[in-house]
Design a protein around this motif. Structure first.
Motif, mmCIF file in Angstrom:
data_model
loop_
_atom_site.group_PDB
_atom_site.id
_atom_site.type_symbol
_atom_site.label_atom_id
_atom_site.label_comp_id
_atom_site.label_asym_id
_atom_site.label_seq_id
_atom_site.Cartn_x
_atom_site.Cartn_y
_atom_site.Cartn_z
ATOM 1 N N LEU A 42 0.880 -1.030 0.128
ATOM 2 C CA LEU A 42 0.038 -0.074 -0.066
ATOM 3 C C LEU A 42 0.716 1.202 -0.011
ATOM 4 N N LYS A 43 0.491 2.339 -0.756
ATOM 5 C CA LYS A 43 1.106 3.414 -0.828
ATOM 6 C C LYS A 43 1.009 4.081 0.547
ATOM 7 N N GLU A 59 -6.884 -3.871 0.396
ATOM 8 C CA GLU A 59 -8.062 -3.246 -0.057
ATOM 9 C C GLU A 59 -8.487 -1.942 -0.267
ATOM 10 N N TYR A 60 -7.574 -1.341 0.360
ATOM 11 C CA TYR A 60 -7.289 0.073 0.261
ATOM 12 C C TYR A 60 -6.417 0.696 -0.767
ATOM 13 N N GLN A 61 -6.685 1.872 -1.340
ATOM 14 C CA GLN A 61 -5.856 2.201 -2.463
ATOM 15 C C GLN A 61 -4.460 3.149 -1.564
ATOM 16 N N TYR A 70 -10.696 8.416 -2.941
ATOM 17 C CA TYR A 70 -10.008 7.340 -3.058
ATOM 18 C C TYR A 70 -10.399 6.500 -1.736
ATOM 19 N N LYS A 71 -10.160 5.197 -1.723
ATOM 20 C CA LYS A 71 -10.507 4.205 -0.569
ATOM 21 C C LYS A 71 -9.075 4.204 0.547
ATOM 22 N N ILE A 72 -8.966 5.139 1.350
ATOM 23 C CA ILE A 72 -8.183 5.573 2.207
ATOM 24 C C ILE A 72 -7.869 4.857 3.648
ATOM 25 N N LEU A 73 -6.589 4.248 3.876
ATOM 26 C CA LEU A 73 -6.700 3.697 5.325
ATOM 27 C C LEU A 73 -5.891 4.782 5.900
#
Length: 273
Positions: A73-74, A134-136, A100-103
């Motif tokens: 993950l970035k 699953e996050y971007q 975006y889908k962010i953690l």
């Protein structure tokens, strides 16, 4: 007919591959945390959330802007002082969560004794947990005793970025908007003017900036043209933090209300109350 034992074997193989992928993602995440000196194990608060609205941009766009990093993950890691929270970065975090889908995570470094409860929850409450892969994008904010905000991204290949304005520019670039040379220069000029004169300058400099903003906003709805840019975000946040909002001229007041009609701004405004 398919042999039931063969089906069971294939199902088991898929489950093993899935678990291996999840384990690799977890190891990648742990590796990045270990390589980031500021993400210490002595944190006192950790809050994670995956709140986001519509996901309108695919992960491929992030790969194009940030480079491909298979299996990991970035992560963006930001150090900031809670005595002067970088409001523009919080607004940008909210905007990025819409795209975006962010953690997201918040940590408290050992150099800080106490952080206000509002700042510990400035990313919202955790609603549900999902697997890391699953996050971007990973977005970690560390409340730390630093003179100015610091950002690390892809720390093995890139030097740290310092200063709220510079970090805001980087984060806004993740939306992928393209500007011509004149527009880009105007945006950069407003960001610098806001940081160095409106936020850190003398009362005379602040007055000059407010007059310039009023003149610009008398011609266009936003500081640079007809759409929101990072210049608007940084300027609005500076006005809030310097206490200049109430004394702002008419066009600036109207523009401020336009900002506050957007959810990311209104949510940050609550932190100041």
């Amino acid at each position: 007919e398919v042999d039931p034992s063969l089906e069971a074997l294939e199902s088991r193989q898929e489950e093993i591959l899935k678990r291996l992928y999840e384990l690799k993602s977890a190891v990648d995440g742990l590796s990045k945390m270990i390589q980031t000196p500021d993400a210490d194990l002595d944190v006192t608060n950790i809050i994670q959330t995956d709140e986001y609205s519509s996901l309108t941009t695919s992960g491929a766009d992030l790969d194009l802007m940030l480079g491909k990093d298979y299996g990991a993950l970035k992560d963006i890691v930001i150090n900031a002082n809670p005595s002067l929270p970088p409001l523009s970065l919080l607004v940008l975090h909210s905007l990025l969560c819409e795209r975006y889908k962010i953690l997201s995570a918040i940590h408290t470094h050992s150099s800080v004794k106490k952080v206000p409860e509002k700042l510990l929850k400035c990313f919202g409450e955790q609603t549900k947990k999902q697997l890391r892969h699953e996050y971007q994008l990973g977005f970690t904010l560390i409340w730390k005793d630093v003179p100015k905000p610091q950002m690390k991204f892809s720390i093995q290949t890139m030097c740290p970025i310092e200063g709220e304005g510079n970090i805001a520019r980087f984060l806004f670039s993740l939306f992928g908007q393209k500007y011509n040379a004149v527009t880009s220069t105007l945006i950069d000029s407003w960001v610098d003017t806001t940081i160095f004169q409106l936020k850190e300058g003398s009362s005379k400099e602040k007055g000059a900036v407010l007059r310039a903003m009023n003149a610009a906003l008398g011609k266009t709805p936003w500081l640079v043209g007809n759409e929101l840019t990072v210049a608007d975000i940084v300027a609005w946040c500076a006005l809030q933090q310097t206490g200049s909002a109430n004394a702002a001229p008419a066009h600036v007041q109207k523009w401020m209300k336009s900002c506050e009609n957007l959810a990311p701004f209104s949510s940050v405004l609550k932190l100041l109350k």
